[in-house]
Motif scaffolding. Sequence first.
Motif, PDB file in Angstrom:
ATOM      1  N   GLY A 199      -2.445  13.606  -6.552  1.00 26.11           N
ATOM      2  CA  GLY A 199      -3.542  12.950  -5.847  1.00 26.11           C
ATOM      3  C   GLY A 199      -4.701  12.504  -6.720  1.00 26.11           C
ATOM      4  O   GLY A 199      -5.717  12.029  -6.209  1.00 26.11           O
ATOM      5  N   LEU A 244       1.924   5.122  -7.958  1.00 30.25           N
ATOM      6  CA  LEU A 244       0.770   5.732  -8.630  1.00 30.25           C
ATOM      7  C   LEU A 244       0.927   7.240  -8.766  1.00 30.25           C
ATOM      8  O   LEU A 244       0.527   7.825  -9.785  1.00 30.25           O
ATOM      9  CB  LEU A 244      -0.523   5.400  -7.884  1.00 30.25           C
ATOM     10  N   GLU A 245       1.514   7.890  -7.756  1.00 31.14           N
ATOM     11  CA  GLU A 245       1.760   9.329  -7.860  1.00 31.14           C
ATOM     12  C   GLU A 245       2.739   9.624  -8.992  1.00 31.14           C
ATOM     13  O   GLU A 245       2.535  10.553  -9.784  1.00 31.14           O
ATOM     14  CB  GLU A 245       2.306   9.873  -6.533  1.00 31.14           C
ATOM     15  N   GLU A 289       1.146   3.711  -3.381  1.00 31.29           N
ATOM     16  CA  GLU A 289       0.823   5.144  -3.361  1.00 31.29           C
ATOM     17  C   GLU A 289       1.915   5.957  -4.056  1.00 31.29           C
ATOM     18  O   GLU A 289       1.635   6.864  -4.843  1.00 31.29           O
ATOM     19  CB  GLU A 289       0.655   5.621  -1.916  1.00 31.29           C
ATOM     20  N   ILE A 290       3.167   5.616  -3.766  1.00 27.73           N
ATOM     21  CA  ILE A 290       4.297   6.332  -4.375  1.00 27.73           C
ATOM     22  C   ILE A 290       4.312   6.132  -5.884  1.00 27.73           C
ATOM     23  O   ILE A 290       4.412   7.090  -6.664  1.00 27.73           O
ATOM     24  CB  ILE A 290       5.621   5.853  -3.753  1.00 27.73           C
ATOM     25  N   VAL A 329       0.844  -1.203   0.000  1.00 23.27           N
ATOM     26  CA  VAL A 329       0.000   0.000   0.000  1.00 23.27           C
ATOM     27  C   VAL A 329       0.876   1.248   0.000  1.00 23.27           C
ATOM     28  O   VAL A 329       0.640   2.195  -0.769  1.00 23.27           O
ATOM     29  CB  VAL A 329      -0.973  -0.002   1.207  1.00 23.27           C
ATOM     30  N   LYS A 330       1.907   1.266   0.839  1.00 24.34           N
ATOM     31  CA  LYS A 330       2.804   2.434   0.889  1.00 24.34           C
ATOM     32  C   LYS A 330       3.530   2.625  -0.439  1.00 24.34           C
ATOM     33  O   LYS A 330       3.599   3.733  -0.970  1.00 24.34           O
ATOM     34  CB  LYS A 330       3.821   2.266   2.029  1.00 24.34           C
ATOM     35  N   ARG A 383      -7.322  -4.646  -3.729  1.00 22.19           N
ATOM     36  CA  ARG A 383      -6.020  -5.278  -3.975  1.00 22.19           C
ATOM     37  C   ARG A 383      -6.157  -6.796  -3.888  1.00 22.19           C
ATOM     38  O   ARG A 383      -6.752  -7.313  -2.947  1.00 22.19           O
ATOM     39  CB  ARG A 383      -4.984  -4.817  -2.938  1.00 22.19           C
ATOM     40  N   SER A 440      -9.722   6.278  -5.548  1.00 20.64           N
ATOM     41  CA  SER A 440      -9.572   5.111  -4.649  1.00 20.64           C
ATOM     42  C   SER A 440      -8.839   3.968  -5.346  1.00 20.64           C
ATOM     43  O   SER A 440      -9.253   2.812  -5.287  1.00 20.64           O
ATOM     44  CB  SER A 440     -10.944   4.628  -4.161  1.00 20.64           C
ATOM     45  N   CYS A 441      -7.722   4.317  -6.010  1.00 22.21           N
ATOM     46  CA  CYS A 441      -7.041   3.332  -6.850  1.00 22.21           C
ATOM     47  C   CYS A 441      -6.250   2.288  -6.074  1.00 22.21           C
ATOM     48  O   CYS A 441      -5.705   1.358  -6.676  1.00 22.21           O
ATOM     49  CB  CYS A 441      -6.140   4.046  -7.849  1.00 22.21           C
ATOM     50  N   LEU A 442      -6.150   2.442  -4.769  1.00 16.33           N
ATOM     51  CA  LEU A 442      -5.533   1.398  -3.959  1.00 16.33           C
ATOM     52  C   LEU A 442      -6.574   0.688  -3.103  1.00 16.33           C
ATOM     53  O   LEU A 442      -6.244  -0.109  -2.242  1.00 16.33           O
ATOM     54  CB  LEU A 442      -4.454   1.997  -3.054  1.00 16.33           C
ATOM     55  N   ARG A 470      -5.495   8.947  -6.199  1.00  7.15           N
ATOM     56  CA  ARG A 470      -6.025   8.749  -4.848  1.00  7.15           C
ATOM     57  C   ARG A 470      -7.506   9.094  -4.803  1.00  7.15           C
ATOM     58  O   ARG A 470      -8.300   8.439  -4.130  1.00  7.15           O
ATOM     59  CB  ARG A 470      -5.242   9.604  -3.847  1.00  7.15           C
TER      60      ARG A 470
END
Length: 362
Positions: A201, A189-190, A186-187, A182-183, A212, A207-209, A204
């Motif tokens: 964002g 995807l950004e 996020e990186i 997840v961490k 899973r 809600s793309c994470l 985000r």
Amino acid sequence: MDNGSEDHSRLEALKKFDESKAGVKGLVDAGLTSIPSFFVHPSETLSDLKKPTQNHTQTQSIPTIDLSGFDSDRRSAIVEQVSRSAREYGFFQIINHGISSEILDRTIKVVKGFHEQPLEAKEKYYGRGGGTGFSYMSNVDLYQSKAASWRDTMTVRLDAVTLDTVPEICKEAVAVWDREIVKLGEIVLELVGEGLGLCVGRFRELSCLGSRTMVGHYYPYCPQPDLTVGLGSHADPGLLTLLLQDHMGGLQIKSGDVWIDVKPLRGAIVVNVGDLLQIMSNDVYKSVDHRVLANMNREPRVSTAVFLYPSKREELYGPLPELTSKEKPQLYRQFTLTEFLRRFFTKELDEKSLKNFFKITT
């Protein structure tokens, strides 16, 4: 034997294999020296596996991107590398991503450990009904595909599962892996979003994470690796896939008409663009076909992948409006994620590209 009898015999053989709950590993443990006929792939697939390697593929490989300094003045260079790799290859490996080697090694170890338990310890998890939680099976498309592939798989719906449903042997490690993914997700995807010129964002917001799915593949020794594959040629359906592979190798991606080996790199995680991200990027990023060769080594190959999807299944998805214009019109129609995934799971993995079902035709 007529086709009807052949089809009936094949179905009976598939059912017998499926109902054994022992998977491909069970066949190997039984001392099989030739593979059952339903694992033998069509001649066009096998001839493609045997094509002579072209000289330039010896040095060609997917890009490796160092993520150290992604939150510093190196960020713009990293974004450019990520964007170029997603456009040109659809695949890249990342290093210095923040997940310790201890966690990487432990994740591979517990996936291997689950599959190498005695049958009585894992057969209660065997099933292909989907749903939520934890399951184990051989070949998600066993009854739809032209031929089965030489692997077994454990599946965890990370967003839906409670740890109570995960076997004790991998419970804690799965929870840790999900937290780390997840961490990292996020990186990545950004960085991917910035490479498209999107607002910070943007993914985000979608809600793309939020959804899973983790799979842990086990590829045992195959006595006839020239007659089958470990995983047939396909593209992934989701946004991104984050893959951890062991040292064995066997993963290949298609670049043009050439298959490129994705050579294992100690400590690296492989990232690839899925069909949904190609659609949302309006074909800026590429979701490409990849496959895994059957394992000819006595040592099993182990890998684990996490597929990232948006969590809102009934919202409409398609090319992001900020990525379409008069000069670059929308290339795909809108659809719900429910429709999208239903289409994926009712076709065999190596059939018509999932993306093409949603392409706008003129």
